[in-house]
Design an enzyme around this catalytic site. Structure first.
Site, short mmCIF file in Angstrom:
data_model
loop_
_atom_site.label_atom_id
_atom_site.label_comp_id
_atom_site.label_asym_id
_atom_site.label_seq_id
_atom_site.Cartn_x
_atom_site.Cartn_y
_atom_site.Cartn_z
N ASP A 78 0.95 -1.21 0.18
CA ASP A 78 -0.02 -0.10 0.18
C ASP A 78 1.03 1.35 -0.08
OD1 ASP A 78 -2.22 -1.78 0.00
OD2 ASP A 78 -2.94 -0.59 1.79
N CYS A 119 1.19 -8.54 4.25
CA CYS A 119 0.48 -7.33 4.26
C CYS A 119 -0.87 -6.99 3.95
CB CYS A 119 1.19 -6.47 3.24
SG CYS A 119 3.14 -6.23 3.73
N ASP A 120 -1.57 -5.86 3.80
CA ASP A 120 -2.89 -5.58 4.13
C ASP A 120 -3.91 -6.58 3.58
OD1 ASP A 120 -1.17 -3.52 4.71
OD2 ASP A 120 -2.88 -1.90 4.46
N CYS A 191 4.92 -2.76 8.11
CA CYS A 191 5.33 -1.78 8.78
C CYS A 191 5.00 -1.80 10.34
CB CYS A 191 4.62 -0.45 8.24
SG CYS A 191 5.09 -0.15 6.48
N GLU A 442 -7.04 4.15 -0.20
CA GLU A 442 -6.71 4.56 1.24
C GLU A 442 -6.42 6.25 1.35
OE1 GLU A 442 -4.64 1.46 3.79
OE2 GLU A 442 -3.17 2.85 3.53
N SER A 468 -6.03 4.15 6.61
CA SER A 468 -4.97 3.25 6.82
C SER A 468 -4.92 3.07 8.51
CB SER A 468 -3.55 3.84 6.54
OG SER A 468 -2.69 3.06 7.19
#
Length: 561
Positions: A78, A119-120, A191, A442, A468
């Site tokens: 992202d 990840c997301d 992250c 986002e 986010s």
């Protein structure tokens, strides 16, 4: 074994010849076939270490008597996709990941699976796939990034976005931004704050699909490799005991996950993903469930960006299990839910210890009496909107101001950085929903610009796009119905007064019903801002309700009946 459908009998001799072409021995062919779903790639920092995790998982499966085979899943970063057309493609990959993994697993008749996301969209996409495929499955993720350090303080990717906003406001030099740029993301991994990736990885433990530590052990720790081997052992044990995802992913375990979500202060994107996962097991999850759970669940963690602690700190404090122990002892969790360990949640967390009561507050001394997320409703969002309450400044819990209306993210950012937004304003960004974007981008760039300009405690932002986990301040997203289908957010005019009341969970456009009806009658649909083939298909099929951006072929529900 399910794989016998593919490899047993004279009719399947051609398939066996192809297995021979893979170099499989007769002994390997006779073992359970275990798919290792690896989302390794060389463009996403959260995935660049997954090749090593996949190898460790293969060793675990082989040691426990299985035949492990790797196949891929895609992943989008992202952070890299943000700020350009690429962000339109991020959320839609969740459904691509679920669909393609389902295709691979069923086409090749795997007996069991190990999912390796990070990840997301990979975590929810693979959870959706696991529920559909319903063979024994364990999740072992890539792990979180360690926090960066700038001027003696821990920092993360959200600090980087805010530095860009501060630079636009003349509060930070180009050289100071460069120092952030080179230091805030120091390792591989997802992250380092409680953003969407880490939120969903933590919730794999809460649902029961991940082993202890899956959400918090840093990507660079060797403990992550040991966890992957243990995942191999665990999935083979599940196969022997016939424990399947739909034994684990249930209404009760999803409510557990939402409760843990509130205590951790997770990303607002969980309110897109948990309903989508629930949908796969037949649980019609409405986001309004969030408020009663939030009301009874205290917020125990203030992880970045809400506070100064990071996922590595949560790991050292006892991890997700320590949070769940606090909740379980207070009677806030269903302790009878099954997990991939073959034990219940209650059995798993029985001996968990909270080693740092500032990182994980005790249940009787929380950061907030209510959970980290809230769903706001009102005439501006009849079907709901979501705010990360734990990251909102106290002075912004109630806010009334004039609407500053923008029909895309880029126009809003230009106005924010140009100094056109002033304290008290309510920035409205619309036509960024699942259909309207399309793709539901986002909104970290505009929220970071607001914070960087020093307006985080005086300006609110409302959007039918999404936020986010890195967003903070009075950022209210997922407004439904979205503008592209004629939701009230499409009817807001420049200067209209908007009232946000987070304690009372309301969001109100201060316009009469008669005036809104007049505007609705005059409203005309816009063509979605599509670019290429897949987004065109997505915009045509997506439903834009509170369940999130789920693709449905027209007539699917009727056919299922």
């Amino acid at each position: 074994m399910q794989s016998d459908n593919m490899k047993r009998g004279m009719q399947q001799a051609p398939a066996r010849s192809l297995l021979n072409a893979l170099g499989f021995t007769k002994e390997e062919i006779n073992k359970p076939l275990v798919g290792i779903v690896s989302s390794y790639n060389e463009i996403v920092p959260g995935h660049m270490n997954i090749d090593k995790i996949a190898e460790a998982a293969k060793l675990g499966v082989a040691e426990a008597g299985g035949n492990p085979v790797v196949f891929p899943a895609i992943a989008v970063c992202d952070g890299i996709a943000m700020g350009h057309v690429g962000m339109k493609y991020s959320l839609v990959t969740r459904d691509l990941i679920a669909d393609s993994t389902e295709c691979m697993a069923i086409a090749h008749q795997f007996d069991a699976l190990i999912m390796i996301p990070n990840c997301d969209k990979n975590v929810p996409g693979l959870l959706m796939a696991a529920a559909r495929i319903n063979v024994p499955t364990v999740f072992v993720s890539g792990g979180p990034m360690l926090a960066g350090h700038v001027e003696g303080r821990k920092r993360s990717l959200s600090s980087m976005f805010e530095a860009v906003g501060a630079n636009a406001a003349g509060k930070m030099t180009d050289e100071e931004v460069r120092i952030y740029e080179e230091n805030v993301c120091p390792t591989c991994g997802s992250c380092s704050g409680m953003y969407t990736a880490n939120s969903m990885n933590c919730l794999t433990e809460a649902i029961g699909m991940g082993l202890r530590g899956n959400g918090t052990i840093p990507a660079v720790y060797s403990a992550r490799l040991r966890l992957a081997k243990q995942a191999g052992y665990a999935v083979m044990d599940m196969l022997r005991k016939n424990i399947r995802p739909r034994d684990i992913i249930t209404k009760e375990s999803i409510i557990n996950a939402l409760t843990v979500d509130m205590a951790l202060g997770c990303s607002t994107n969980t309110m897109l993903h948990l309903p989508a996962i629930a949908h796969e097991v037949g649980f019609d999850f409405d986001i309004s469930y969030a408020n009663p759970i939030s009301e009874r669940t205290p917020n125990l963690c203030h992880l970045a960006p809400a506070g100064p602690t990071y996922i590595e700190d949560l790991n050292e404090a006892g991890g997700v299990y320590a949070v769940m122990k606090e909740l379980g002892d207070a009677g806030l969790l269903n302790l009878d839910c099954m997990t991939v360990t073959g034990k219940t949640i209650g059995e798993n967390i029985k001996n968990a210890v909270n080693r740092n009561p500032e990182v994980i507050r005790p249940i009787d001394h929380p950061y907030m009496e209510n959970g980290g997320l809230a769903v706001l409703k009102g005439n501006l969002a009849p079907d709901g909107s979501v705010v990360k309450r734990s990251a909102v400044a106290p002075e912004m819990m109630k806010h009334t101001g004039p609407a500053r209306v923008f029909d895309c993210e880029e126009d809003a950012i230009k106005a924010i950085k140009g100094g056109d937004i002033v304290p008290g304003d309510v920035v409205v960004i619309r036509y960024e929903g699942p259909k309207g974007g399309p793709g539901m981008r986002e909104m970290l760039n505009p929220t970071s610009a607001i914070t960087g300009m020093g307006l985080g405690s005086s300006v609110a932002l409302i959007t039918d796009g999404r936020f986010s986990g890195a967003s903070r301040g009075a950022s209210i997203g997922h407004v439904s119905p979205e503008a592209a289908v004629g939701g009230p957010i499409a009817l807001v005019e420049e200067g209209d007064t908007i009232t946000i009341d987070i304690p009372n969970m309301t969001i109100t456009l201060e316009v009469s019903d008669e005036e809104l009806a007049k505007r609705k009658a005059a409203w005309k649909p816009r063509k979605p801002k599509v670019t290429t083939g897949y987004l065109k298909r997505y915009a045509a099929l997506v439903t834009s309700g509170n369940r999130g951006a789920i693709l449905e072929v027209p007539g699917e529900k009727e056919a299922d009946k």
